[in-house]
Design a protein around this motif. Sequence first.
Motif, mmCIF file in Angstrom:
data_model
loop_
_atom_site.group_PDB
_atom_site.id
_atom_site.type_symbol
_atom_site.label_atom_id
_atom_site.label_comp_id
_atom_site.label_asym_id
_atom_site.label_seq_id
_atom_site.Cartn_x
_atom_site.Cartn_y
_atom_site.Cartn_z
ATOM 1 N N PRO A 39 -5.969 10.643 -4.222
ATOM 2 C CA PRO A 39 -6.391 9.308 -4.663
ATOM 3 C C PRO A 39 -7.015 9.361 -6.054
ATOM 4 C CG PRO A 39 -7.910 10.162 -3.026
ATOM 5 C CD PRO A 39 -6.814 11.171 -3.158
ATOM 6 N N THR A 40 -6.727 8.329 -6.855
ATOM 7 C CA THR A 40 -7.310 8.233 -8.197
ATOM 8 C C THR A 40 -8.135 6.972 -8.394
ATOM 9 O OG1 THR A 40 -5.305 7.183 -9.013
ATOM 10 C CG2 THR A 40 -5.472 9.583 -9.270
ATOM 11 N N GLY A 41 -7.989 6.000 -7.497
ATOM 12 C CA GLY A 41 -8.749 4.775 -7.677
ATOM 13 C C GLY A 41 -8.728 3.900 -6.448
ATOM 14 N N VAL A 42 -9.666 2.956 -6.414
ATOM 15 C CA VAL A 42 -9.715 1.960 -5.351
ATOM 16 C C VAL A 42 -10.179 0.642 -5.979
ATOM 17 C CG1 VAL A 42 -12.064 2.578 -4.636
ATOM 18 C CG2 VAL A 42 -10.556 1.409 -3.028
ATOM 19 N N THR A 43 -9.513 -0.446 -5.613
ATOM 20 C CA THR A 43 -9.826 -1.764 -6.140
ATOM 21 C C THR A 43 -9.885 -2.740 -4.973
ATOM 22 O OG1 THR A 43 -8.602 -1.269 -8.165
ATOM 23 C CG2 THR A 43 -9.072 -3.575 -7.728
ATOM 24 N N ALA A 44 -10.895 -3.602 -4.961
ATOM 25 C CA ALA A 44 -11.024 -4.629 -3.931
ATOM 26 C C ALA A 44 -10.600 -5.971 -4.530
ATOM 27 C CB ALA A 44 -12.453 -4.706 -3.435
ATOM 28 N N VAL A 45 -9.666 -6.646 -3.850
ATOM 29 C CA VAL A 45 -9.192 -7.966 -4.292
ATOM 30 C C VAL A 45 -8.981 -8.828 -3.062
ATOM 31 C CG1 VAL A 45 -7.350 -9.252 -5.439
ATOM 32 C CG2 VAL A 45 -8.016 -7.016 -6.318
ATOM 33 N N GLY A 46 -9.692 -9.949 -2.992
ATOM 34 C CA GLY A 46 -9.459 -10.930 -1.941
ATOM 35 C C GLY A 46 -9.500 -10.371 -0.527
ATOM 36 N N GLY A 47 -10.438 -9.514 -0.216
ATOM 37 C CA GLY A 47 -10.558 -8.961 1.129
ATOM 38 C C GLY A 47 -9.635 -7.788 1.412
ATOM 39 N N ARG A 48 -8.890 -7.346 0.410
ATOM 40 C CA ARG A 48 -8.009 -6.188 0.581
ATOM 41 C C ARG A 48 -8.464 -5.059 -0.341
ATOM 42 N NH1 ARG A 48 -1.959 -8.191 -0.235
ATOM 43 N NH2 ARG A 48 -2.900 -9.221 -2.016
ATOM 44 N N LEU A 49 -8.232 -3.835 0.109
ATOM 45 C CA LEU A 49 -8.483 -2.657 -0.720
ATOM 46 C C LEU A 49 -7.148 -2.066 -1.147
ATOM 47 C CD1 LEU A 49 -11.309 -0.777 1.214
ATOM 48 C CD2 LEU A 49 -11.523 -2.167 -0.851
ATOM 49 N N PHE A 50 -7.052 -1.722 -2.422
ATOM 50 C CA PHE A 50 -5.878 -1.068 -2.977
ATOM 51 C C PHE A 50 -6.286 0.346 -3.357
ATOM 52 C CE2 PHE A 50 -5.174 -5.503 -3.319
ATOM 53 C CZ PHE A 50 -3.809 -5.685 -3.197
ATOM 54 N N VAL A 51 -5.744 1.327 -2.652
ATOM 55 C CA VAL A 51 -6.036 2.728 -2.932
ATOM 56 C C VAL A 51 -4.835 3.279 -3.690
ATOM 57 C CG1 VAL A 51 -6.553 4.993 -1.953
ATOM 58 C CG2 VAL A 51 -7.446 2.920 -0.848
ATOM 59 N N VAL A 70 2.106 14.370 -3.396
ATOM 60 C CA VAL A 70 3.000 15.492 -3.608
ATOM 61 C C VAL A 70 3.926 15.560 -2.402
ATOM 62 C CG1 VAL A 70 3.176 17.973 -3.957
ATOM 63 C CG2 VAL A 70 1.260 16.705 -4.955
ATOM 64 N N VAL A 71 5.221 15.387 -2.672
ATOM 65 C CA VAL A 71 6.237 15.396 -1.630
ATOM 66 C C VAL A 71 7.301 16.389 -2.075
ATOM 67 C CG1 VAL A 71 7.915 14.026 -0.349
ATOM 68 C CG2 VAL A 71 5.794 12.966 -1.133
ATOM 69 N N GLY A 72 7.403 17.490 -1.361
ATOM 70 C CA GLY A 72 8.313 18.539 -1.812
ATOM 71 C C GLY A 72 7.790 19.081 -3.126
ATOM 72 N N GLY A 73 8.589 19.071 -4.169
ATOM 73 C CA GLY A 73 8.148 19.550 -5.468
ATOM 74 C C GLY A 73 7.817 18.441 -6.442
ATOM 75 N N ALA A 74 7.895 17.172 -6.011
ATOM 76 C CA ALA A 74 7.670 16.045 -6.921
ATOM 77 C C ALA A 74 6.383 15.305 -6.560
ATOM 78 C CB ALA A 74 8.850 15.077 -6.845
ATOM 79 N N THR A 75 5.849 14.586 -7.536
ATOM 80 C CA THR A 75 4.698 13.716 -7.290
ATOM 81 C C THR A 75 5.154 12.279 -7.436
ATOM 82 O OG1 THR A 75 3.156 15.366 -8.137
ATOM 83 C CG2 THR A 75 2.367 13.099 -8.004
ATOM 84 N N GLU A 76 4.922 11.487 -6.398
ATOM 85 C CA GLU A 76 5.278 10.072 -6.400
ATOM 86 C C GLU A 76 4.020 9.235 -6.517
ATOM 87 O OE1 GLU A 76 7.294 9.594 -2.666
ATOM 88 O OE2 GLU A 76 9.153 10.445 -3.440
ATOM 89 N N GLY A 77 4.081 8.184 -7.336
ATOM 90 C CA GLY A 77 2.977 7.251 -7.409
ATOM 91 C C GLY A 77 2.818 6.541 -6.075
ATOM 92 N N ARG A 78 1.574 6.232 -5.717
ATOM 93 C CA ARG A 78 1.322 5.613 -4.417
ATOM 94 C C ARG A 78 0.299 4.499 -4.521
ATOM 95 N NH1 ARG A 78 4.509 6.313 -0.029
ATOM 96 N NH2 ARG A 78 4.482 8.418 0.745
ATOM 97 N N ILE A 79 0.543 3.458 -3.733
ATOM 98 C CA ILE A 79 -0.449 2.412 -3.481
ATOM 99 C C ILE A 79 -0.458 2.170 -1.982
ATOM 100 C CG2 ILE A 79 -1.154 0.019 -3.845
ATOM 101 C CD1 ILE A 79 0.297 0.066 -6.510
ATOM 102 N N PHE A 80 -1.655 2.228 -1.407
ATOM 103 C CA PHE A 80 -1.867 1.875 0.000
ATOM 104 C C PHE A 80 -2.773 0.657 0.007
ATOM 105 C CE2 PHE A 80 -1.071 6.438 0.019
ATOM 106 C CZ PHE A 80 -0.143 6.577 1.043
#
Length: 170
Positions: free
Chosen positions: A17-29, A34-44
């Motif tokens: 994780p690199t950040g967390v933002t709260a907007v309208g009752g939701r959290l964006f992490v 790292v999946v296999g040998g690549a890094t994919e950007g992620r938002i949860f």
Amino acid sequence: WVVEATVPVAAGERFVPTGVTAVGGRLFVTGGSVVGGATEGRIFVWDGMEWTTIEPRASGMAGTGENQVASVAYRQGIGFVAGGVARRGDLEIPAAWVSSDGIAWRRLPDNAVPAPAGGGAIHEIVVAGNRFVAAGNSRSGPLLWTSSDGRRWASVDAPKKRYQSIPWCS
């Protein structure tokens, strides 16, 4: 501190994780996985009851090289903007994504956020008044960008002065 919820990463995936933002009752992490040998950007996205995992390939957060989402910001009437970096070999490209609802994301073209010849990365995006402001860096120093709509970005001169340290006296 109390663990309220655990980000739902797949078996064998290492989420950074690199950040967390709260907007309208939701959290964006935000971050990268790292999946296999690549890094994919992620938002949860956590709505207080369950997680929504933003699919990296469908949203342009995956691909060749390393991708990472560093930050999310929201502006009323405009929507969500995320910023981060896409690495292509030794070159870092500032990356930006847009969304009207925080769930369906679209990657902007590589040239949407201008960068010096050596590349650059976005580390944080915030809303200041009537615009988005992004901060990041390059090999030549700090970078700042602004955008009124999150889609068209302009460079802003960032401070370049190196501050001299002042010794503490007793």
